[in-house]
Design an enzyme around this catalytic site. Sequence first.
Site, PDB file in Angstrom:
ATOM      1  N   ASP A   1     -10.725  20.376 -41.392  1.00 13.70           N
ATOM      2  CA  ASP A   1     -12.139  20.692 -41.222  1.00 13.70           C
ATOM      3  C   ASP A   1     -13.055  19.868 -42.104  1.00 13.70           C
ATOM      4  OD1 ASP A   1     -11.283  21.872 -43.574  1.00 13.70           O
ATOM      5  OD2 ASP A   1     -12.703  23.523 -43.435  1.00 13.70           O
TER       6      ASP A   1
ATOM      7  N   ASP B   1     -10.140  15.125 -44.416  1.00 11.30           N
ATOM      8  CA  ASP B   1      -9.125  15.183 -43.361  1.00 11.30           C
ATOM      9  C   ASP B   1      -9.317  14.099 -42.299  1.00 11.30           C
ATOM     10  OD1 ASP B   1      -7.902  17.565 -44.382  1.00 11.30           O
ATOM     11  OD2 ASP B   1      -9.583  18.708 -43.584  1.00 11.30           O
TER      12      ASP B   1
ATOM     13  N   ASP C   1      -4.434  21.811 -42.967  1.00 11.86           N
ATOM     14  CA  ASP C   1      -5.122  22.047 -44.219  1.00 11.86           C
ATOM     15  C   ASP C   1      -5.097  23.553 -44.500  1.00 11.86           C
ATOM     16  OD1 ASP C   1      -6.695  21.526 -46.443  1.00 11.86           O
ATOM     17  OD2 ASP C   1      -8.569  21.692 -45.339  1.00 11.86           O
TER      18      ASP C   1
ATOM     19  N   VAL D   1       0.833  -1.205   0.000  1.00 11.99           N
ATOM     20  CA  VAL D   1       0.000   0.000   0.000  1.00 11.99           C
ATOM     21  C   VAL D   1       0.867   1.254   0.000  1.00 11.99           C
ATOM     22  CG1 VAL D   1      -1.710   1.309   1.311  1.00 11.99           C
ATOM     23  CG2 VAL D   1      -1.936  -1.175   1.098  1.00 11.99           C
TER      24      VAL D   1
ATOM     25  N   ILE E   1       2.516   1.644  -3.644  1.00 16.22           N
ATOM     26  CA  ILE E   1       1.578   2.018  -4.708  1.00 16.22           C
ATOM     27  C   ILE E   1       1.043   3.428  -4.437  1.00 16.22           C
ATOM     28  CG2 ILE E   1      -0.682   1.506  -5.707  1.00 16.22           C
ATOM     29  CD1 ILE E   1      -0.106  -1.434  -5.299  1.00 16.22           C
TER      30      ILE E   1
ATOM     31  N   ASN F   1       5.548   8.824  -0.612  1.00 16.97           N
ATOM     32  CA  ASN F   1       5.644   7.364  -0.686  1.00 16.97           C
ATOM     33  C   ASN F   1       6.945   6.860  -0.069  1.00 16.97           C
ATOM     34  OD1 ASN F   1       3.634   7.832  -3.215  1.00 16.97           O
ATOM     35  ND2 ASN F   1       3.423   5.765  -2.409  1.00 16.97           N
TER      36      ASN F   1
ATOM     37  N   THR G   1      -4.765  13.850   2.965  1.00 19.27           N
ATOM     38  CA  THR G   1      -3.985  15.085   3.125  1.00 19.27           C
ATOM     39  C   THR G   1      -3.149  15.437   1.907  1.00 19.27           C
ATOM     40  OG1 THR G   1      -2.272  13.787   4.237  1.00 19.27           O
ATOM     41  CG2 THR G   1      -3.905  14.885   5.634  1.00 19.27           C
ATOM     42  N   ASP G   2      -2.685  14.434   1.136  1.00 18.58           N
ATOM     43  CA  ASP G   2      -1.842  14.728  -0.029  1.00 18.58           C
ATOM     44  C   ASP G   2      -2.623  15.161  -1.261  1.00 18.58           C
ATOM     45  OD1 ASP G   2       0.615  14.412   1.039  1.00 18.58           O
ATOM     46  OD2 ASP G   2       1.104  12.515   0.056  1.00 18.58           O
TER      47      ASP G   2
ATOM     48  N   GLU H   1       6.624   6.843   3.568  1.00 20.21           N
ATOM     49  CA  GLU H   1       5.695   5.799   4.003  1.00 20.21           C
ATOM     50  C   GLU H   1       6.359   4.424   3.997  1.00 20.21           C
ATOM     51  OE1 GLU H   1       1.844   8.099   2.028  1.00 20.21           O
ATOM     52  OE2 GLU H   1       2.612   6.239   1.143  1.00 20.21           O
TER      53      GLU H   1
END
Length: 945
Positions: free
Chosen positions: A643, A647, A330, A283, A286, A709, A740-741, A712
Amino acid sequence: MPSAPISSLRVSEVFAALETSPQGLSQEEAVSRLSLYGANRLHIEKPVSLEYRRLLDQATHPMALLLWAAGLIAIIGGRPVLGLVIWMVVLVNAVFSFLQEYRAERAISSLEKLLPDFTRALRDGAELSLPSSEIVPGDILVLAEGDNIPADARVVQEYGLRVNNATLTGEAMPARKTAEPSLRQDLTEVEQINLVFAGTSVASGTARAIVYATGSLTQFGRIARLTQETPERKSRLQEEMQRITRLFTILALIVGGMAFALGFWHERIYWLSAFLLAIGVVVAVIPEGLVPTLTLTLAIAVQRLAKRGVLVKNLSMVETLGTTSVICTDKSGTLTQNQMTVREVWAGNRRYSVSGAGYEPKGDFFPAIDPPGGRDDLRILLQAAVLCNNSRLLPPTPERRRWSYLGDQTEAALRVLAAKGKVVDEEIQKEYPRIHELPFDARRKRMSTVHRLPENQEIVFVKGAPREVLQLCTSVRIRGQDVPLDSQMRSQILSTNDEYARKALRVLALAYRTLPPRTGAGSDFSVEWVERELTFLGLAAMMDPPRPEVADAIKRCREAGVQWVMITGDYGLTADSLARRIGMLSTPNPRILTGAELEQMSDAQLQLVLKQEVIFARMAPEHKLRLVAAFQANGDVVAVIGDGVNDAPALRKADIGIAMGIGGTDVARESADVILTNDNFGAVADAVEEGRTVFDNLRKFATYIFASNVVEVIPLLATALFNLPLALTVTQILAIDLGTDLLPALALGTERPEPDVMARPPRKKGQPLLDRGVGLRSLWLGLIEAGLCFSGFLFVYYREDPIHWQALLAPIWSSYAELLKTAAGRTYILATTMFHAGVVASQVGNVFSCRTSRERGSRVGFLSNRFLLLSVVFEIGLILSLIYIPPLASVFEHLPIPAADWILLALYGPILYLIEKFRKSLVRRGIFTRGRELLPSPTDRSAEE
């Protein structure tokens, strides 16, 4: 079908070759052929609606599967709340990404809208109104002005027929069509003078034409197949996110496996506790908040672009805009307004400039028309422009927001010119009723109309190519008088015509003659009798003006290192003149390459040509497709602007397809990734700038997220390596990643463009969003944060027992409720609360450090991003809520932190910010000389402040 080209056959041979007659097919034969050839429809493979599969893909990619497994193990291990929270994270991310990125494919189905529902054809000698789907080869179409053409057909009879092939060629100038055979081998099928095609329309005249191709065998069907067979490319950001997903999935498995192995075998942790520890590592590794933050950042960028008139249909395409290195555009309707406008007039030996643009009848003449005589000279020229004219102006309607026209584009421009000179159409038509017309002919290059004057007099007005009209004139209108046309005046008129032509203006001459009394009927109006001894009235020089914002947009993109390439169906010299006017060319003599020449080239030869400055003219849809592929093979990120229907294949093939919103066809708009809703070409440069800014901002918030990360993961590894108490729980990690992030990271995604964003060349195609520089800087900032947070964690233990605090650092695996019952447990919970609060406090300093990323030190106002300031206030308020609101504190395993400890926590942010600022100053002074190892590589031009 005959072996010889249908265009080369005489009319009688066409009837024989297609086994039909001037009376058309019989009803029985038509039914037989319908069963043989099939309905006259485009055979389109409808995309299967698989919305549930898209949602399933979002929830089953490798990183999501890993989190599903982690949640299951947490539930088995007795942590059901944790498992359910992890699963909820996966579901929320999947649904959010699905809703933001889902896009229905409708490009092919919209092609059918351009085909008429009913058409007129001969069956058994009778003219019938038939469903277009029942038209078969051999049917004889009856065509008139304004009709859409339902199939490819060979003209066998015509009266002043001109056809608008814009849907196939992109050029709105009507093409003259004839029933005569064409033996020219150097023309494409679309250029043949006796063929008309499905999806085009009749600009003027009437005709009969024999159908030789229907459905998918038409030129229109060929474009449909090209569009359908051209797969949509994944954007670079989509490919990058797949790479990141694989990378972090593998990394999480490796680090989680190592943590389990170290904890279970090395530190003798109970196997279930070791599994829970491994889940925590997975966790932590990731970045759960990355996908929603990235998606929200892109959505905000899309909203900003929408305010500038740029609609981005796929969020991930915003970042691709910033990598664009080649823009293929074009000409008509894209660089130009696709609105022929008279800009210069020569009348009565005076020159006039005309203001206004398009078909709205508003504008003035400069200089002002001065009497005597001068007003009369110009007025009679304007009268001729209205009377010798078969077009009609159409005012705006709720469905059509601009003035438009029906008929020939140049005739519509003349009618607008007359309206600007206060010549009223209805009044002049009543004053000079038309009694005869000599239609435009390609050999004569002129058109004449005969009108009745009072007292049974007749007058003819002539318009056409200047040289052809001038050679029939014997006088010229000057100061209200018809004066003899001498050689000097003739040379002056031709010189003026040449001067207009050099400016890429299309020039028409107008003349008149009062006819002598006739004794016979209207059949006496022969070309030889009518078109002679004319009085020259003047010249009208017109052009399809470039969009006013085009030149500045091209200049901005060229300064940003983006190459412009014009690919048009028009003639090369016309394209060259426009390219010079708008500043697209940097060399005096660019090469002009035609579609026929392109077909003779090998891929290797084409690659060499692309290294030069080239204008690509007379290009068919398959030519545009090949050019886009060639540029991509060269390593370029290609944007295509168009347009028209022609195209559509190139728009889908390109890395970025950009279509006009107002003037563009439905097919172009639905094939494109980006739509310029106001047809404002200048928004292209804004889109490139926004794309580059998005890339910079993505790197900023990625650095911010990955730094958290790192902090953590370190406590989990410390537990696995040294059997220490877990300083940060899994639920607290999720609170950081998705709580919080989130807002501060999103605020970094809203940073304004740095001043030099459009002064640097495009990024290299292979440069990833997350490279070594982002990784090293995230590691550097994460290590600083980890050091600060562990200092607070250990400080709590030291404060509780200064003498024996080290003895308290024993692994604790009890539940939160059981820990609250013991003093050691309460100390541990307070220490983890301190660590969690420390991560948030240090991330405040991190978010301000990540605002700038330029090596030379971009200056950003400290208070310039109000969203960032509010997000910081939010994350501080959120961590206080998680700590001091009892139900939340119980879920996230917190205890109230003493007020004095907040003094220490308040220093984390400034300490990290100052350390990073000091490092940046050392970089700018050149003290880090060995590769600037904590910075992105110099080639990506995204080095630090």
